[in-house]
Enzyme design. Structure first.
Site, PDB file in Angstrom:
ATOM      1  N   CYS A  78     -45.746  20.633   8.832  1.00  0.00           N
ATOM      2  CA  CYS A  78     -44.471  21.275   9.166  1.00  0.00           C
ATOM      3  C   CYS A  78     -43.782  21.808   7.900  1.00  0.00           C
ATOM      4  O   CYS A  78     -44.285  22.747   7.302  1.00  0.00           O
ATOM      5  CB  CYS A  78     -43.618  20.308   9.980  1.00  0.00           C
ATOM      6  SG  CYS A  78     -42.432  21.162  11.025  1.00  0.00           S
ATOM      7  N   HIS A 171     -46.727  17.369  13.860  1.00  0.00           N
ATOM      8  CA  HIS A 171     -46.620  16.113  13.104  1.00  0.00           C
ATOM      9  C   HIS A 171     -47.652  15.070  13.527  1.00  0.00           C
ATOM     10  O   HIS A 171     -47.324  14.148  14.278  1.00  0.00           O
ATOM     11  CB  HIS A 171     -45.223  15.507  13.310  1.00  0.00           C
ATOM     12  CG  HIS A 171     -44.140  16.258  12.629  1.00  0.00           C
ATOM     13  ND1 HIS A 171     -43.732  15.990  11.341  1.00  0.00           N
ATOM     14  CD2 HIS A 171     -43.382  17.291  13.055  1.00  0.00           C
ATOM     15  CE1 HIS A 171     -42.778  16.814  10.990  1.00  0.00           C
ATOM     16  NE2 HIS A 171     -42.539  17.615  12.014  1.00  0.00           N
ATOM     17  N   GLU A 173     -48.626  12.624  11.919  1.00  0.00           N
ATOM     18  CA  GLU A 173     -48.221  11.298  11.419  1.00  0.00           C
ATOM     19  C   GLU A 173     -47.266  10.593  12.382  1.00  0.00           C
ATOM     20  O   GLU A 173     -46.991   9.413  12.222  1.00  0.00           O
ATOM     21  CB  GLU A 173     -47.613  11.418  10.005  1.00  0.00           C
ATOM     22  CG  GLU A 173     -46.188  11.938   9.918  1.00  0.00           C
ATOM     23  CD  GLU A 173     -46.049  13.448  10.137  1.00  0.00           C
ATOM     24  OE1 GLU A 173     -47.050  14.115  10.467  1.00  0.00           O
ATOM     25  OE2 GLU A 173     -44.914  13.953   9.999  1.00  0.00           O
TER      26      GLU A 173
HETATM   27  N1  GLN Z   1     -37.625  23.635  10.353  1.00  0.00           N
HETATM   28  C1  GLN Z   1     -37.951  22.878   9.182  1.00  0.00           C
HETATM   29  C2  GLN Z   1     -37.996  23.788   7.965  1.00  0.00           C
HETATM   30  O1  GLN Z   1     -37.969  24.969   8.108  1.00  0.00           O
HETATM   31  C3  GLN Z   1     -39.271  22.138   9.321  1.00  0.00           C
HETATM   32  C4  GLN Z   1     -39.168  21.072  10.360  1.00  0.00           C
HETATM   33  C5  GLN Z   1     -40.107  19.927  10.191  1.00  0.00           C
HETATM   34  O2  GLN Z   1     -40.679  19.708   9.111  1.00  0.00           O
HETATM   35  N2  GLN Z   1     -40.209  19.129  11.212  1.00  0.00           N
HETATM   36  O3  GLN Z   1     -38.051  23.300   6.892  1.00  0.00           O
END
Ligand code: GLN
Length: 199
Positions: A78, A171, A173
């Site tokens: 992410c 995610h 994890e």
């Molecule tokens: N929206 C977040 C970002 O742009 C990422 C979200 C996440 O890591 N769950 O940094």
């Protein structure tokens, strides 16, 4: 084998726990000196603007960037994938690099639009991976050297790999499914055939 987990902000504890369940030595990375002796780096989800700012403040951009150029395997989930991307929201971002992709942040909407979905990930086998998407990005385009690992049913790209750098929009994890971590450890082992021989 020793895996560093960038521990500036976000879900680093969950990655450390997942790696511990796989009997891997995971260490927190907060400063450049913590990179010494690590065979790979995990960059967790969280808030990419904050992670990038803290990486700059703690002078981690240069050392991590050159380690990636030298072949350091990285797993970015992410926000972790966002900080590895060369282009984000239509702009070139100076940073650690690793993924020659264009990303869109918060591509599914805000926190309230977070969702879970089963994702087909052919490299992990036929059983879909339960993806937890929290303000997740999508990969809008990839350069030829980037392999697409997973797409949603509508074709949106949510996991990629370039060399030993793996980026995942969701995610792993936060689930009990350790297949993505095991896949990454396999790449690390291939990248460091000698040091990881005992693993
Ligand atoms: N929206 C977040 C970002 O742009 C990422 C979200 C996440 O890591 N769950 O940094």
């Amino acid at each position: 084998m020793r895996i560093g987990v960038l521990a500036l902000q976000g879900a680093f504890r969950e990655h450390i726990d997942q790696l511990a369940r796989l009997s891997v030595d995971a260490v927190e990375v907060r400063l450049p000196k913590h990179l010494a002796g690590v065979d790979a780096l995990v960059i967790p989800g969280g808030e990419s603007t904050t992670i990038r700012k803290l990486m700059t403040d703690y002078k981690l951009i240069g050392p991590i960037g050159s380690a990636i150029k030298g072949g350091l395997p990285v797993l970015g989930t992410c926000a972790g994938m966002i900080v590895c991307a060369k282009r984000v929201d239509g702009e070139e971002v100076p940073g650690i690099g690793g993924l020659d992709v264009e990303l869109r942040r918060n591509a599914f909407g805000r926190q309230v639009d977070s969702f879970e979905a089963d994702v087909d990930v052919p490299i992990l086998g036929t059983q879909p991976f339960h993806g937890v998407f929290i303000r997740a990005p999508v990969v809008e385009s990839v350069q030829p050297e980037v392999k697409i690992l997973a797409q949603l049913k509508d074709g949106r790209i949510v996991a990629v790999r370039q060399g030993a750098v793996v980026g995942i929009a969701f995610h792993p994890e936060l689930t009990d499914d350790d297949r993505f971590h095991r896949y990454f450890l396999k790449l690390v082992k291939e990248a460091h055939p000698v040091t990881s021989a005992a693993w």
